[in-house]
Design a protein around this motif. Structure first.
Motif, PDB file in Angstrom:
ATOM      1  N   GLN A  40      27.707 -17.738 -12.233  1.00 51.26           N
ATOM      2  CA  GLN A  40      27.887 -16.211 -12.509  1.00 51.26           C
ATOM      3  C   GLN A  40      26.258 -16.033 -13.065  1.00 51.26           C
ATOM      4  O   GLN A  40      25.456 -15.208 -12.442  1.00 51.26           O
ATOM      5  CB  GLN A  40      28.921 -15.924 -13.574  1.00 51.26           C
ATOM      6  N   MET A  41      25.417 -17.404 -13.827  1.00 54.36           N
ATOM      7  CA  MET A  41      24.225 -17.125 -14.334  1.00 54.36           C
ATOM      8  C   MET A  41      23.300 -17.052 -12.708  1.00 54.36           C
ATOM      9  O   MET A  41      22.604 -16.304 -13.356  1.00 54.36           O
ATOM     10  CB  MET A  41      24.267 -18.307 -15.193  1.00 54.36           C
ATOM     11  N   LEU A  42      24.067 -17.854 -12.079  1.00 59.16           N
ATOM     12  CA  LEU A  42      22.454 -18.380 -10.726  1.00 59.16           C
ATOM     13  C   LEU A  42      23.070 -17.097  -9.842  1.00 59.16           C
ATOM     14  O   LEU A  42      21.646 -16.901  -9.385  1.00 59.16           O
ATOM     15  CB  LEU A  42      23.281 -18.897 -10.189  1.00 59.16           C
ATOM     16  N   VAL A  43      23.643 -17.018  -9.477  1.00 53.49           N
ATOM     17  CA  VAL A  43      24.122 -15.264  -8.620  1.00 53.49           C
ATOM     18  C   VAL A  43      23.249 -13.996  -9.765  1.00 53.49           C
ATOM     19  O   VAL A  43      22.694 -13.677  -8.661  1.00 53.49           O
ATOM     20  CB  VAL A  43      25.856 -14.990  -8.673  1.00 53.49           C
ATOM     21  N   ARG A  44      23.688 -14.053 -10.529  1.00 49.76           N
ATOM     22  CA  ARG A  44      22.970 -12.977 -11.062  1.00 49.76           C
ATOM     23  C   ARG A  44      21.232 -13.491 -11.159  1.00 49.76           C
ATOM     24  O   ARG A  44      20.481 -12.033 -10.828  1.00 49.76           O
ATOM     25  CB  ARG A  44      23.981 -12.536 -12.910  1.00 49.76           C
ATOM     26  N   GLU A  45      20.632 -14.061 -11.923  1.00 53.09           N
ATOM     27  CA  GLU A  45      19.231 -14.352 -10.700  1.00 53.09           C
ATOM     28  C   GLU A  45      18.767 -14.098  -9.662  1.00 53.09           C
ATOM     29  O   GLU A  45      17.901 -13.274  -9.824  1.00 53.09           O
ATOM     30  CB  GLU A  45      19.192 -15.978 -11.952  1.00 53.09           C
ATOM     31  N   THR A  46      20.004 -15.043  -8.887  1.00 51.08           N
ATOM     32  CA  THR A  46      19.590 -14.495  -8.005  1.00 51.08           C
ATOM     33  C   THR A  46      19.203 -12.691  -7.087  1.00 51.08           C
ATOM     34  O   THR A  46      18.220 -13.116  -6.850  1.00 51.08           O
ATOM     35  CB  THR A  46      20.493 -14.975  -6.533  1.00 51.08           C
ATOM     36  N   LEU A  47      19.761 -11.960  -7.651  1.00 47.47           N
ATOM     37  CA  LEU A  47      20.316 -10.682  -7.324  1.00 47.47           C
ATOM     38  C   LEU A  47      18.557  -9.915  -8.116  1.00 47.47           C
ATOM     39  O   LEU A  47      18.437  -9.239  -7.575  1.00 47.47           O
ATOM     40  CB  LEU A  47      21.303  -9.995  -8.353  1.00 47.47           C
ATOM     41  N   TYR A  48      18.846 -10.548  -9.547  1.00 47.70           N
ATOM     42  CA  TYR A  48      17.364 -10.152 -10.283  1.00 47.70           C
ATOM     43  C   TYR A  48      16.057 -10.397  -9.430  1.00 47.70           C
ATOM     44  O   TYR A  48      15.741  -9.303  -8.933  1.00 47.70           O
ATOM     45  CB  TYR A  48      17.320 -10.935 -11.321  1.00 47.70           C
ATOM     46  N   GLN A  49      15.840 -11.386  -8.872  1.00 52.81           N
ATOM     47  CA  GLN A  49      14.920 -11.849  -7.948  1.00 52.81           C
ATOM     48  C   GLN A  49      15.186 -11.172  -6.870  1.00 52.81           C
ATOM     49  O   GLN A  49      13.829 -10.480  -6.710  1.00 52.81           O
ATOM     50  CB  GLN A  49      15.145 -13.250  -8.114  1.00 52.81           C
ATOM     51  N   ASP A  50      16.274 -11.305  -6.055  1.00 53.52           N
ATOM     52  CA  ASP A  50      15.968 -10.537  -4.494  1.00 53.52           C
ATOM     53  C   ASP A  50      15.746  -8.316  -5.748  1.00 53.52           C
ATOM     54  O   ASP A  50      15.016  -8.152  -4.097  1.00 53.52           O
ATOM     55  CB  ASP A  50      17.519 -10.659  -4.193  1.00 53.52           C
ATOM     56  N   PHE A  51      16.608  -8.057  -6.179  1.00 56.80           N
ATOM     57  CA  PHE A  51      16.275  -6.129  -6.595  1.00 56.80           C
ATOM     58  C   PHE A  51      14.699  -6.883  -6.886  1.00 56.80           C
ATOM     59  O   PHE A  51      13.759  -5.535  -6.746  1.00 56.80           O
ATOM     60  CB  PHE A  51      17.009  -5.962  -7.802  1.00 56.80           C
ATOM     61  N   LEU A  52      13.578  -7.642  -7.221  1.00 58.14           N
ATOM     62  CA  LEU A  52      12.470  -7.173  -8.441  1.00 58.14           C
ATOM     63  C   LEU A  52      11.056  -7.568  -7.113  1.00 58.14           C
ATOM     64  O   LEU A  52      10.353  -6.818  -6.777  1.00 58.14           O
ATOM     65  CB  LEU A  52      12.180  -8.210  -9.022  1.00 58.14           C
ATOM     66  N   LYS A  53      12.074  -8.486  -5.678  1.00 55.32           N
ATOM     67  CA  LYS A  53      10.812  -8.575  -4.579  1.00 55.32           C
ATOM     68  C   LYS A  53      11.310  -7.012  -3.558  1.00 55.32           C
ATOM     69  O   LYS A  53      10.195  -7.050  -3.249  1.00 55.32           O
ATOM     70  CB  LYS A  53      11.656  -9.799  -3.313  1.00 55.32           C
ATOM     71  N   HIS A  54      12.038  -6.542  -4.297  1.00 55.66           N
ATOM     72  CA  HIS A  54      12.006  -5.014  -3.096  1.00 55.66           C
ATOM     73  C   HIS A  54      11.331  -4.213  -3.754  1.00 55.66           C
ATOM     74  O   HIS A  54      10.788  -3.808  -2.976  1.00 55.66           O
ATOM     75  CB  HIS A  54      13.575  -5.150  -2.671  1.00 55.66           C
ATOM     76  N   LYS A  55      11.342  -4.504  -5.029  1.00 57.32           N
ATOM     77  CA  LYS A  55      11.354  -3.489  -5.687  1.00 57.32           C
ATOM     78  C   LYS A  55       9.602  -3.465  -5.412  1.00 57.32           C
ATOM     79  O   LYS A  55       9.074  -2.430  -5.785  1.00 57.32           O
ATOM     80  CB  LYS A  55      11.638  -2.986  -7.313  1.00 57.32           C
ATOM     81  N   TRP A  56       9.046  -4.307  -5.529  1.00 61.51           N
ATOM     82  CA  TRP A  56       7.550  -5.307  -5.726  1.00 61.51           C
ATOM     83  C   TRP A  56       6.629  -4.451  -4.215  1.00 61.51           C
ATOM     84  O   TRP A  56       5.889  -5.326  -3.803  1.00 61.51           O
ATOM     85  CB  TRP A  56       7.324  -6.157  -6.429  1.00 61.51           C
ATOM     86  N   GLY A  57       8.040  -4.832  -2.714  1.00 63.69           N
ATOM     87  CA  GLY A  57       7.714  -5.046  -1.605  1.00 63.69           C
ATOM     88  C   GLY A  57       7.422  -6.034  -1.357  1.00 63.69           C
ATOM     89  O   GLY A  57       6.028  -6.662  -0.560  1.00 63.69           O
ATOM     90  N   LEU A  58       7.675  -7.643  -2.241  1.00 62.33           N
ATOM     91  CA  LEU A  58       7.303  -8.719  -1.926  1.00 62.33           C
ATOM     92  C   LEU A  58       8.495  -9.374  -0.661  1.00 62.33           C
ATOM     93  O   LEU A  58       8.222 -10.301  -0.582  1.00 62.33           O
ATOM     94  CB  LEU A  58       7.557  -9.456  -2.758  1.00 62.33           C
ATOM     95  N   ASP A  59       9.698  -8.426  -0.586  1.00 64.01           N
ATOM     96  CA  ASP A  59      10.668  -9.128   0.376  1.00 64.01           C
ATOM     97  C   ASP A  59       9.812  -8.696   2.147  1.00 64.01           C
ATOM     98  O   ASP A  59       8.591  -8.635   1.966  1.00 64.01           O
ATOM     99  CB  ASP A  59      11.547  -7.982   0.338  1.00 64.01           C
ATOM    100  N   SER A  60      10.230  -9.645   2.866  1.00 64.43           N
ATOM    101  CA  SER A  60       9.668 -10.196   3.968  1.00 64.43           C
ATOM    102  C   SER A  60       9.649  -8.706   5.301  1.00 64.43           C
ATOM    103  O   SER A  60      10.187  -7.942   4.678  1.00 64.43           O
ATOM    104  CB  SER A  60      10.930 -11.102   4.490  1.00 64.43           C
ATOM    105  N   GLY A  61       8.444  -8.969   6.100  1.00 66.08           N
ATOM    106  CA  GLY A  61       8.252  -7.438   6.818  1.00 66.08           C
ATOM    107  C   GLY A  61       8.429  -6.877   6.206  1.00 66.08           C
ATOM    108  O   GLY A  61       7.968  -6.174   5.449  1.00 66.08           O
ATOM    109  N   PRO A  62       7.495  -5.251   7.064  1.00 63.63           N
ATOM    110  CA  PRO A  62       6.529  -4.195   6.585  1.00 63.63           C
ATOM    111  C   PRO A  62       8.057  -3.364   5.976  1.00 63.63           C
ATOM    112  O   PRO A  62       8.864  -3.160   5.960  1.00 63.63           O
ATOM    113  CB  PRO A  62       6.272  -3.903   7.982  1.00 63.63           C
ATOM    114  N   ASN A  63       7.219  -2.673   5.034  1.00 61.20           N
ATOM    115  CA  ASN A  63       7.212  -1.443   4.411  1.00 61.20           C
ATOM    116  C   ASN A  63       8.055  -0.323   4.803  1.00 61.20           C
ATOM    117  O   ASN A  63       6.709  -0.137   4.795  1.00 61.20           O
ATOM    118  CB  ASN A  63       6.959  -1.242   2.815  1.00 61.20           C
ATOM    119  N   LEU A  64       8.999   0.271   5.840  1.00 58.41           N
ATOM    120  CA  LEU A  64       8.896   1.476   6.431  1.00 58.41           C
ATOM    121  C   LEU A  64       9.073   2.795   5.619  1.00 58.41           C
ATOM    122  O   LEU A  64       9.572   3.395   6.725  1.00 58.41           O
ATOM    123  CB  LEU A  64       9.180   0.754   8.100  1.00 58.41           C
ATOM    124  N   ASP A  65       9.695   2.472   4.105  1.00 56.45           N
ATOM    125  CA  ASP A  65       9.781   3.847   3.343  1.00 56.45           C
ATOM    126  C   ASP A  65       9.450   4.800   3.545  1.00 56.45           C
ATOM    127  O   ASP A  65       7.935   4.545   3.539  1.00 56.45           O
ATOM    128  CB  ASP A  65      11.019   2.952   2.162  1.00 56.45           C
TER     129      ASP A  65
END
Length: 65
Positions: A40-65
């Protein structure tokens, strides 16, 4: 070294409650519980990382929002 963060009373109570539950487990139950908590700790950590990547625009692909 930094001083550890003081947890609110609600969290401290939760820790004591969990401590009581664990003390009533046998070794196998406690080990299984520990593995589940780690997963559960690893799942939560991964979710936080993914959330932060998205919020900071670091996720893959161009941000078309």
């Amino acid at each position: 070294m930094e001083q550890p963060m003081e947890l609110p009373l609600e969290k401290q109570f939760s820790i004591r409650s969990f401590e009581t539950q664990v003390s009533q487990m046998n070794l196998q139950q406690a080990q299984e519980c520990l593995v589940q908590l780690y997963e559960q700790m690893l799942v939560r950590e991964t979710l936080y990382q993914d959330f932060l990547k998205h919020k900071w625009g670091l996720d893959s692909g161009p941000n078309l929002d």
